[in-house]
Design a protein around this motif. Structure first.
Motif, PDB file in Angstrom:
ATOM      1  N   LEU A 166       0.766  -0.993  -0.112  1.00 50.21           N
ATOM      2  CA  LEU A 166      -0.012  -0.101  -0.124  1.00 50.21           C
ATOM      3  C   LEU A 166       0.891   1.211  -0.085  1.00 50.21           C
ATOM      4  N   ARG A 167       0.519   2.340  -0.698  1.00 49.84           N
ATOM      5  CA  ARG A 167       1.001   3.673  -0.389  1.00 49.84           C
ATOM      6  C   ARG A 167       0.774   4.206   0.946  1.00 49.84           C
ATOM      7  N   THR A 168       1.909   4.683   1.529  1.00 51.26           N
ATOM      8  CA  THR A 168       1.810   5.414   2.798  1.00 51.26           C
ATOM      9  C   THR A 168       2.182   6.921   2.611  1.00 51.26           C
ATOM     10  N   VAL A 169       1.433   7.484   3.484  1.00 53.14           N
ATOM     11  CA  VAL A 169       1.397   9.145   3.646  1.00 53.14           C
ATOM     12  C   VAL A 169       2.038   9.315   4.899  1.00 53.14           C
ATOM     13  N   THR A 170       3.120   9.975   5.167  1.00 55.77           N
ATOM     14  CA  THR A 170       3.500  10.420   6.594  1.00 55.77           C
ATOM     15  C   THR A 170       2.859  11.736   6.969  1.00 55.77           C
ATOM     16  N   GLU A 171       2.677  12.179   8.158  1.00 51.20           N
ATOM     17  CA  GLU A 171       2.339  13.355   8.630  1.00 51.20           C
ATOM     18  C   GLU A 171       2.973  13.907   9.778  1.00 51.20           C
ATOM     19  N   ALA A 172       3.044  15.068   9.791  1.00 50.31           N
ATOM     20  CA  ALA A 172       3.719  15.922  10.926  1.00 50.31           C
ATOM     21  C   ALA A 172       2.415  16.736  11.558  1.00 50.31           C
ATOM     22  N   PHE A 173       2.596  17.153  12.734  1.00 50.55           N
ATOM     23  CA  PHE A 173       1.707  17.857  13.337  1.00 50.55           C
ATOM     24  C   PHE A 173       2.022  19.538  13.697  1.00 50.55           C
ATOM     25  N   ALA A 174       0.988  20.215  13.116  1.00 54.29           N
ATOM     26  CA  ALA A 174       1.348  21.677  13.306  1.00 54.29           C
ATOM     27  C   ALA A 174       1.531  22.037  14.598  1.00 54.29           C
ATOM     28  N   ASP A 175       0.823  21.724  15.246  1.00 53.80           N
ATOM     29  CA  ASP A 175       0.830  22.381  16.721  1.00 53.80           C
ATOM     30  C   ASP A 175       1.333  21.630  17.733  1.00 53.80           C
ATOM     31  N   ARG A 176       2.180  20.547  17.353  1.00 56.76           N
ATOM     32  CA  ARG A 176       2.738  19.679  18.462  1.00 56.76           C
ATOM     33  C   ARG A 176       4.245  19.726  18.379  1.00 56.76           C
ATOM     34  N   ALA A 177       4.654  19.666  19.758  1.00 55.65           N
ATOM     35  CA  ALA A 177       6.139  19.892  19.951  1.00 55.65           C
ATOM     36  C   ALA A 177       6.779  18.362  19.886  1.00 55.65           C
ATOM     37  N   TYR A 178       8.098  18.306  19.199  1.00 57.64           N
ATOM     38  CA  TYR A 178       8.737  17.053  19.125  1.00 57.64           C
ATOM     39  C   TYR A 178       9.685  16.846  19.900  1.00 57.64           C
ATOM     40  N   ASN A 179       9.780  15.492  20.431  1.00 55.15           N
ATOM     41  CA  ASN A 179      11.394  15.128  20.972  1.00 55.15           C
ATOM     42  C   ASN A 179      12.242  14.953  20.242  1.00 55.15           C
ATOM     43  N   PRO A 180      13.411  15.296  20.443  1.00 50.20           N
ATOM     44  CA  PRO A 180      14.804  14.948  19.685  1.00 50.20           C
ATOM     45  C   PRO A 180      14.702  13.798  18.874  1.00 50.20           C
ATOM     46  N   ASP A 181      14.021  12.236  19.214  1.00 54.18           N
ATOM     47  CA  ASP A 181      13.954  11.380  18.773  1.00 54.18           C
ATOM     48  C   ASP A 181      12.738  11.241  17.670  1.00 54.18           C
ATOM     49  N   GLY A 182      12.160  12.449  17.667  1.00 47.55           N
ATOM     50  CA  GLY A 182      11.060  12.535  16.506  1.00 47.55           C
ATOM     51  C   GLY A 182       9.724  12.046  17.003  1.00 47.55           C
ATOM     52  N   THR A 183       9.758  11.526  18.278  1.00 42.48           N
ATOM     53  CA  THR A 183       8.263  11.301  18.610  1.00 42.48           C
ATOM     54  C   THR A 183       7.760  12.534  19.130  1.00 42.48           C
ATOM     55  N   LEU A 184       6.437  12.580  19.438  1.00 47.20           N
ATOM     56  CA  LEU A 184       5.709  13.653  19.978  1.00 47.20           C
ATOM     57  C   LEU A 184       5.903  13.880  21.464  1.00 47.20           C
ATOM     58  N   VAL A 185       6.058  14.813  21.777  1.00 46.85           N
ATOM     59  CA  VAL A 185       6.020  15.287  23.279  1.00 46.85           C
ATOM     60  C   VAL A 185       4.670  15.133  23.849  1.00 46.85           C
ATOM     61  N   SER A 186       4.619  14.298  24.805  1.00 44.82           N
ATOM     62  CA  SER A 186       3.474  14.042  25.636  1.00 44.82           C
ATOM     63  C   SER A 186       2.588  15.138  26.050  1.00 44.82           C
ATOM     64  N   ARG A 187       1.321  15.005  25.930  1.00 42.70           N
ATOM     65  CA  ARG A 187       0.258  16.092  25.816  1.00 42.70           C
ATOM     66  C   ARG A 187       0.327  16.413  27.587  1.00 42.70           C
ATOM     67  N   SER A 188       0.886  15.577  28.348  1.00 40.56           N
ATOM     68  CA  SER A 188       0.970  15.795  29.897  1.00 40.56           C
ATOM     69  C   SER A 188       2.044  16.792  30.159  1.00 40.56           C
TER      70      SER A 188
END
Lengths: 252, 252, 252, 252
Positions: free
Chosen positions: B159-181
């Motif tokens: 299947l074709r995949t589409v990667t996305e990023a989040f306009a209003d979310r901060a990222y950790n240095p490893d590319g994961t999202l910073v937990s909302r907490s």
């Protein structure tokens, strides 16, 4: 006439709850009215039902209903026509995708329960069902009661209509069904049901509750699948038709 | 890069309840994740959303979720994979029919909320989503988090995949999202959000929460539509991109 | 008369969806019709509403409705009376427990939406509501339309009845409400609404849509809480009553 | 010991769907875990179940579950504790009112299915259940697995706890249940089940899956009601207990 269509409601289990013996019914009928999730049927039940129907060579129809799981779609719901049309499109589409995932296709639409009864006379809701079917696929026939508003409007809209009679229901002399609240409204003896169906198939008539004969053309005959004696009844019907040289095959 | 896709969740109203300003979002985004009825969206809302998206020239995607209206599909539900696959097929099919009734088509699938989060790492549920999409249409791309199980399995399945990023979310240095907490997890200032998106679009990188820069390729950027400042934020993003000569256009 | 009861529908949010500004309404009304989960209101919303009502000294009533979240309980549902009675008992009980958890009590029952309208004339469903209330607590009053079947049967059954008038609805000369489909059916100007209510409270009469005056006794006046101008309207009503030396206090 | 409590899940039908033979089970058990509408049981089913239980002299407990009809409450749902507590209060209250309408009372609370399993170890959800029960009535005991978090927290909170063992489940030597995925996890032979229960009741021990004996104190023994052989099994258990001079009577 050398063949007749028998249809039955299937796919009416939901989650932990089982209803009907669909596998057994598939050996007796040619068309399967598959619940679409609003009155019964969860996605897994629906998909398995499509798979079994496809394997048995039984035609799949969309058994669309009111959004009312608690009432099994049997209670009249005064939903406005525009919303009803959208509810019907949603249900047909969901079934189409699950059927396609099993290599099958939806070939007709039959409204269920309270909706079926309402659109015998409720013009606005009948029109909503017609609009919905037309917007999904103008090639999809609608199955309903002879003389009903929904079939009248479907014809006006250029849709194919499929009339049905009921194997286990008594008829009034004017062709309407005897109300379930009256004695004798429902036939329970498989032999009576078989005779009723045989007359429909061979003579295109029914013996009414007062004993007279009434002309009645039906493209399909509905055999109920969820009563205790459903399978025995369907088997008796199948056997009687076979004895008269009439095969059971889909209208579609 | 002269264009980027912006996607947003829409069609999340339900019956009497309105959520988000879909009409306003359609003037800023190029892809619309349309709720399919399991976590939000009734058939009438869904159809109107498809109509508006089609009129605005916005691409329609199926925003499939857990069957959990009360929880808005945000709570993990330990549904078994076979049933989850059927739930997803059901939702896509329902949306396809409503979109088709408005002359539009479903072009991709993006899981929602709790399901989105689960299939970053939950292999069995991720596989169920992939199976579902493949069984409906192997040409439908799946949108998800870069590095997630669901995108890995989707690629394996062709299947074709589409990667996305989040306009209003901060990222950790490893590319994961910073937990909302954690403080700073969500960006609230439209100017910050616009800068974040601009960097994603022009440099294919993000400034992480510790201030470093991280390479991040995203085929689409998610702009949230249901927060109070959603429209202002989307407008700021659109304006910043226009100022940099980057057009907003669908990935599909 | 030196005091009048004002009631309003509250607790109609559900999960992710917010409806109405309950906190603001609590500063203007004396009785709160709290949704019970069948047409709106999830357990957390209901409990928070009970807490806020208790803190504001507002009396809690059970706003029972048809089981129809998608239709917000506004659509007539032809549920049989025995099942309707059980649905009503269930809803009252659920609210009682949540209210008790917040140190409050349910003091009356007001049917909602489609059910409210149906039992103006639908004797069987009206009787079901009366049976339900009686079986839960014969001391609970039922609030409804003056002259309705439900109040007639409630009186017959020995229940206390509470008649209500509508702050923002125009009346026909025979005391029925002007149909919403006709122009002028709903009053939008806070000043008009305030005058309407003041006349109800001070003269026990209403000016009808043809300009005549009609005697109308109401134990409570319903102020809608879910329209855009709801809070402004309630504030205007409160202010007008205060100016006339009439306090707002619960009927119960 | 001259008496033991047998409990069984009842009231799990829903609308058109019937599950279990509650009437038959009432002749064998002393405590009835009545579904409260979130995983099974509609208000009419619940009320009829309360009536039958009351007539049979069987104690009524609230069988509270996750809000998940499609999954019958068997799937873990990651609902946050505050909302879970409110869901539990809602369900208990609804059942209390329906029981009261039949002259009966709710005497204990037993979590169902996925929730039951979760709160063996999920401290936050276990605490939510304890908070809910305490806020409804600190006199209501909670029934659960010996050694579970929910019983530990219930004791801490001053609630009475009721431990239960399972008539048809095999035990590991450490007292946990053998996972259903392993052979021998579920006992199917009524004679084996009867022997298992008899040992629990007379020796307060069980023979584990490796053949050893394990001390196990249970205040109540759960007999399943929804399997095909449920009634035969319950009858065998009742008969074996009678033969040993042990009567079946409620713990409460």
């Amino acid at each position: 006439m050398t063949s007749i269509d028998l249809n039955s409601d299937v796919g009416e289990s939901f989650g932990r709850w089982t209803l009907g013996d669909d596998a057994a019914m598939f050996s007796s009928v040619s068309s399967a009215n598959v619940a679409c999730g609003f009155h019964a049927g969860d996605p897994t039940v629906i998909r398995q039902t499509c798979r079994s129907a496809a394997q048995a060579g039984v035609t799949i129809g969309a058994h669309v209903g009111y959004r009312d799981l608690a009432g099994f779609g049997r209670r009249f719901l005064d939903v406005n026509p525009a919303e009803l049309a959208d509810d019907v499109v949603y249900q047909i589409g969901a079934l189409q995708a699950l059927a396609a995932a099993e290599g099958a296709r939806v070939r007709y639409v039959k409204p269920h329960g309270g909706l079926y009864n309402a659109i015998v006379s409720h013009t606005a809701q009948a029109g909503a069902v017609v609009d919905a079917v037309k917007s999904v696929d103008p090639g999809l026939p609608i199955m309903g009661l002879p003389g009903s508003e929904v079939l009248r409007l479907a014809e006006q809209a250029g849709l194919r209509t499929v009339t049905e009679a009921f194997a286990d229901r008594a008829y009034n002399p004017d062709g309407t069904l005897v109300s379930r609240s009256r004695p004798g409204a429902v036939l329970h003896d498989p032999a009576d049901v078989a005779e009723h169906v045989l007359r429909m198939a061979t003579e295109q008539s029914v013996r009414t509750i007062d004993g007279s004969l009434l002309k009645l053309h039906a493209d399909s005959i509905c055999v109920h699948g969820d009563s205790p004696g459903a399978v025995a009844m369907a088997t008796a019907v199948k056997s009687a038709l076979a004895g008269a040289g009439i095969s059971i095959s889909p209208f579609a």
